[in-house]
Write a protein that holds these residues in place. Structure first.
Motif, PDB file in Angstrom:
ATOM      1  N   VAL A   2       0.831  -1.202   0.000  1.00  0.00           N
ATOM      2  CA  VAL A   2       0.000   0.000   0.000  1.00  0.00           C
ATOM      3  C   VAL A   2       0.869   1.257   0.000  1.00  0.00           C
ATOM      4  N   ALA A   3       1.967   1.235   0.774  1.00  0.00           N
ATOM      5  CA  ALA A   3       2.873   2.386   0.794  1.00  0.00           C
ATOM      6  C   ALA A   3       3.517   2.598  -0.574  1.00  0.00           C
ATOM      7  N   HIS A  47       2.359   1.572  -3.592  1.00  0.00           N
ATOM      8  CA  HIS A  47       1.432   1.828  -4.698  1.00  0.00           C
ATOM      9  C   HIS A  47       0.315   2.798  -4.314  1.00  0.00           C
ATOM     10  N   HIS A  48       0.535   3.575  -3.273  1.00  0.00           N
ATOM     11  CA  HIS A  48      -0.510   4.443  -2.743  1.00  0.00           C
ATOM     12  C   HIS A  48      -1.180   5.291  -3.819  1.00  0.00           C
ATOM     13  N   ASN A  49      -0.392   5.881  -4.691  1.00  0.00           N
ATOM     14  CA  ASN A  49      -0.936   6.794  -5.706  1.00  0.00           C
ATOM     15  C   ASN A  49      -1.679   6.069  -6.826  1.00  0.00           C
ATOM     16  N   PHE A  70      -9.072   4.207  -2.665  1.00  0.00           N
ATOM     17  CA  PHE A  70      -9.374   3.960  -1.257  1.00  0.00           C
ATOM     18  C   PHE A  70     -10.848   4.215  -0.965  1.00  0.00           C
ATOM     19  N   ASP A  88      -7.592   5.937   3.487  1.00  0.00           N
ATOM     20  CA  ASP A  88      -6.580   6.968   3.253  1.00  0.00           C
ATOM     21  C   ASP A  88      -6.889   8.150   4.172  1.00  0.00           C
ATOM     22  N   THR A 130       5.807   4.949   5.197  1.00  0.00           N
ATOM     23  CA  THR A 130       5.311   6.202   4.636  1.00  0.00           C
ATOM     24  C   THR A 130       4.776   7.100   5.744  1.00  0.00           C
ATOM     25  N   LYS A 176       2.111   8.851   5.286  1.00  0.00           N
ATOM     26  CA  LYS A 176       0.662   8.910   5.091  1.00  0.00           C
ATOM     27  C   LYS A 176      -0.050   8.097   6.164  1.00  0.00           C
ATOM     28  N   LEU A 188      -2.683   5.630   7.200  1.00  0.00           N
ATOM     29  CA  LEU A 188      -3.420   4.576   6.505  1.00  0.00           C
ATOM     30  C   LEU A 188      -4.069   3.629   7.519  1.00  0.00           C
TER      31      LEU A 188
END
Length: 447
Positions: A89-90, A92-94, A98, A132, A310, A312, A314
Motif C-alpha cells: 500500500v505504501a 502503490h498508494h498513488n 481507497f 486513506d 510512509t 501517510k 493509513l
C-alpha cells in the motif's frame, strides 16, 4: 549411486490427492466469499528484503523468521501477510483507490517449534480494508458478517464471533489507575482463557505491581455476563473509554443488519489481542464444540498500517484465518464432508477400439461442456483399468467399444451405484454435467 531417504520436513503439511482436493474446496469457499464482499485478490512476494519485513519486528518475530543471504542481499521469507500488505500500500498508494479492499490467501513461514496443529509453513487467508487518512466504523461492523458468511458457507454452524474494543480496555485501565502498565496488563488478560483468572491475577500483582483489589475488580468486570451494562458506571470518566464504548455499541447495533444472528456473536471484554498495533475493534472466532483449538479467525482495527514505510496515515481493519491449521483441525475431528467428490476428473474414458478418434472426440466434447474428462489409453487389462478408476475415486466411467461407436452412443457407468446405461454421444456431456453437479451439492464441512 547413494540413495537419499525421501522425507518431508517437520512442520510442513503435505497432503495426498483426496485430502488436497478437500483443502482446495475449503480454500475456494474463502476466495468466493471474500470476493462477494468486494475484496480484490492480491499476491505479494514470498521473499522480501529483510529490512522491509523487519521494520516493525523484534523479539519473538525476529527469532522465528527464516532469514538468509544471496550474494549481497539480506532476504527473509514473509512471516505473515499484513507486513507485505503495508509495504504494498505504501509503494502503490498513488495507484490505488481507497478504501482499498484486498484478500490474500498465501503461504507464510515461521521457524517456531513444530507441534500438533502448528506449522512452519502454512496458509493464511486475510482480508483488510485500508483507508486513506480515515476509515468509517461501519467497516468494523461488516467484518463479523464476512466471518459469519465464510464459516456458514463452509458448513460450520456452532461457532461464535467474540468482539471487543481496545479503546475500552485502555480507557478502563486509565480509570483504574493502570495507565502506565496498560501494555503489560493487556498482554496478561489476553492469556485469561489459557491460564485462568487466578494465574492472571497472580501475574498482575506479582510481576507488574497491580494492587490485589484493583486486579480483582478488573477481572470481575471482564468476566461479567452483561459486558455493556458493566461498562456503564465508568462512562464520562475517560474520553478514550467513552469513544471505545461508542464504537463497540455501533458495531453491535449493525451486526443484525449485516445478517449475523445474535447467537453467533458476543461482546467479550477479555478479548485483547496481544499485538500492540490493534487500536479499536478486535475479533476472535471460536468453534464452540472445540474450545481447545482456540481462535480460528482473529483480527481487528489498526490506526496506521504503513507507518514504517510512509508518512501517510493509513488506518485499516482486517482478519486472518489460519487456513492450514483450520483444515488440520477439521480433518483431525473428522468434520470434512467425505461425500463430496475428490477425483481429479469427472469421467474416465476407456476406449475399447483400435481407432482412438471417437474417444478423443468425446473427451473434447465433454471438456467443451465443462465436464472434466480423462482419457485412459494405457495398454492394461480391463480389471487394472477399473482398479485405477476406483483408486482415483472417479464418479463415472465411459466405455466406447465398436458397438457403441457404430450406434452413436457411449456406455456410462456410475461408480457409486454400479448402474450403467447407454446415452447418445451428443447428449452424454450434458447428462454427465447434470449428474456431476448433483454430486457436488453440499458444504465442505459437516457437523
Amino acid at each position: 549411486m547413494e540413495r537419499v531417504k525421501a522425507r518431508t520436513l517437520s512442520g510442513f503439511m503435505e497432503l495426498l490427492p483426496p485430502q488436497q482436493a478437500r483443502f482446495e474446496r475449503v480454500k475456494a469457499v474463502l476466495e468466493e466469499t471474500y470476493s462477494r464482499y468486494g475484496f480484490t485478490p492480491l499476491d505479494t512476494p514470498v521473499i522480501e528484503a529483510s529490512e522491509v519485513l523487519l521494520a516493525k519486528a523484534g523479539g519473538e518475530t525476529e527469532k522465528q523468521i527464516y532469514r538468509f543471504t544471496k550474494g549481497d542481499s539480506d532476504l527473509s521469507l514473509r512471516f505473515d501477510l499484513t507486513v507485505p500488505l503495508a509495504k504494498y500500500v505504501a509503494l502503490h498508494h498513488n495507484e490505488l483507490s481507497f478504501p482499498f479492499r484486498r484478500y490474500q490467501i498465501g503461504k507464510v513461514y515461521r521457524g517456531e517449534r513444530a507441534q500438533r496443529g502448528r506449522f512452519r509453513e502454512f496458509y493464511q487467508a486475510d482480508i483488510d480494508v485500508i483507508g486513506d487518512g480515515a476509515l468509517d466504523i461501519i467497516n468494523e461492523a461488516e467484518i463479523p458478517a464476512i466471518i459469519y458468511q465464510t464459516f456458514t458457507t463452509l458448513g460450520l454452524k456452532r461457532f461464535r464471533i467474540r468482539v471487543n474494543n481496545r479503546k475500552v480496555l485502555n480507557g478502563l485501565f486509565a480509570v483504574l489507575g493502570l495507565e502506565d502498565k496498560a501494555e503489560d496488563v493487556m498482554r496478561t488478560i489476553d492469556k485469561l482463557e489459557k491460564i485462568g483468572p487466578e494465574k492472571v491475577a497472580a501475574i498482575l500483582t506479582e510481576d507488574f505491581g497491580v494492587e490485589s483489589n484493583t486486579a480483582k475488580r478488573l477481572l470481575e468486570i471482564l468476566a461479567t455476563g452483561d459486558p455493556l451494562a458493566a461498562l456503564e458506571p465508568f462512562q464520562g470518566k475517560n474520553q478514550l473509554f467513552d469513544k471505545g464504548v461508542e464504537e463497540l455499541n455501533t458495531v453491535v447495533r449493525y451486526l443484525g443488519d449485516f445478517g449475523v444472528p445474535a447467537d453467533h456473536f458476543a461482546v467479550d471484554l477479555t478479548i485483547a489481542r496481544g499485538l500492540d498495533y490493534y487500536t479499536g475493534t478486535v475479533y476472535e472466532t471460536v468453534l464452540l464444540d472445540h474450545p481447545e483449538v482456540g481462535s480460528v479467525c482473529s483480527g481487528g482495527r489498526y490506526d496506521n498500517l504503513a507507518e514504517y514505510y510512509t508518512e501517510k496515515q493509513l488506518p485499516g481493519v482486517g482478519i486472518s484465518i489460519g487456513l492450514t491449521r483450520l483444515f488440520y483441525v477439521l480433518q483431525e475431528q473428522e468434520m470434512l464432508n467425505e461425500e463430496l467428490p475428490t477425483a481429479p476428473t469427472d469421467v474416465l474414458i476407456l476406449p475399447m477400439t483400435e481407432d482412438l478418434s471417437p474417444a478423443v472426440a468425446f473427451a473434447t466434447a465433454c471438456r467443451g461442456a465443462g465436464v472434466r474428462a480423462q482419457l485412459y489409453t494405457e495398454p492394461k487389462k480391463f480389471k487394472a483399468k477399473m482398479n485405477y478408476a476406483d483408486r482415483i475415486g472417479v464418479p463415472f466411467v465411459a466405455f466406447l467399444g465398436e458397438d457403441e461407436v457404430h450406434s452413436g452412443v457411449v456406455s456410462l457407468k456410475d461408480m457409486r451405484s454400479g448402474e450403467q446405461e447407454k446415452v447418445s454421444l451428443s447428449s452424454a456431456p450434458k447428462w454427465l454435467k447434470e449428474r456431476v453437479a448433483a454430486l457436488n451439492i453440499g458444504a465442505p464441512v459437516k457437523e
